[in-house]
Design a protein around this motif. Structure first.
Motif, PDB file in Angstrom:
ATOM      1  N   TYR A  28      -1.242  -1.940  -5.067  1.00  0.00           N
ATOM      2  CA  TYR A  28      -2.199  -2.158  -6.152  1.00  0.00           C
ATOM      3  C   TYR A  28      -3.520  -2.677  -5.585  1.00  0.00           C
ATOM      4  N   PRO A  62       4.885  -3.526  -4.771  1.00  0.00           N
ATOM      5  CA  PRO A  62       3.837  -2.803  -5.502  1.00  0.00           C
ATOM      6  C   PRO A  62       2.485  -3.505  -5.469  1.00  0.00           C
ATOM      7  N   SER A  92       1.756   1.990  -6.533  1.00  0.00           N
ATOM      8  CA  SER A  92       2.050   0.672  -7.108  1.00  0.00           C
ATOM      9  C   SER A  92       2.796   0.794  -8.425  1.00  0.00           C
TER      10      SER A  92
END
Length: 174
Positions: A117, A113, A139
């Protein structure tokens, strides 16, 4: 124990999660002073530096971490390292290189993730709101390893902001 690198490493991770980046950087630096050339720690320190906007020093650490990870066949560490490099390259406005290492990171670990992000943050700051929303939402859907609580909260907020800003950019609304 003052010279125990494990304690500094753990505390550095906690500081990073709390977004106390200077303290995280200091703890990771101390680990590397005690036991140099640890790809995971170089990667973490480089990613912290990238989040602080220290692009060039971040790349220095991340380049070494990537090289050591490749030699050791440590693909998960390499995936996270490349995600950090993508952020640092974007910060230096080296978008082609950012895109290239982003793609390699995703191929190595599509469930990370953190790389999504950072990609979402890059796109948001570049004003590409549809992409920002898509990457930040991705994310939030993944949790191995999970984003910190602060980053989840920021991602949720930016998903909403990006949706509104993207709608305002849409040719139909002009």
């Amino acid at each position: 124990v003052p010279e125990d690198p494990i304690g500094y490493r753990l505390r550095g991770g906690i500081y990073w999660d709390l977004e106390r980046l200077v303290e995280a950087y200091d703890d990771y630096t101390r680990v590397l002073e005690i036991t140099p050339e640890q790809p995971e720690v170089l990667s973490a320190r480089g990613q912290v530096q990238a989040e602080m906007g220290e692009w060039r020093p971040a790349l220095d650490d991340l380049d070494i971490a990537a090289d050591l990870s490749r030699k050791a066949g440590a693909n998960l560490t390499l995936a996270f390292t490349l995600g950090g490099k993508s952020l640092a390259f974007a910060g230096l406005d080296r978008i082609d290189e950012s895109n290239q290492v982003f793609e390699e990171s995703v191929k190595l670990c599509p469930t990370n993730p953190w790389v999504y992000y950072h990609r979402g943050m890059i796109m948001f700051h570049r004003g590409v709101y549809d992409e920002a929303r898509r990457w930040l939402q991705r994310s939030l859907e993944l949790d191995e390893p999970s984003l910190s609580a602060r980053k989840k909260k920021r991602a949720l907020s930016l998903v909403e902001q990006a949706a509104a800003l993207a709608e305002n950019q849409s040719p139909e609304t002009n």
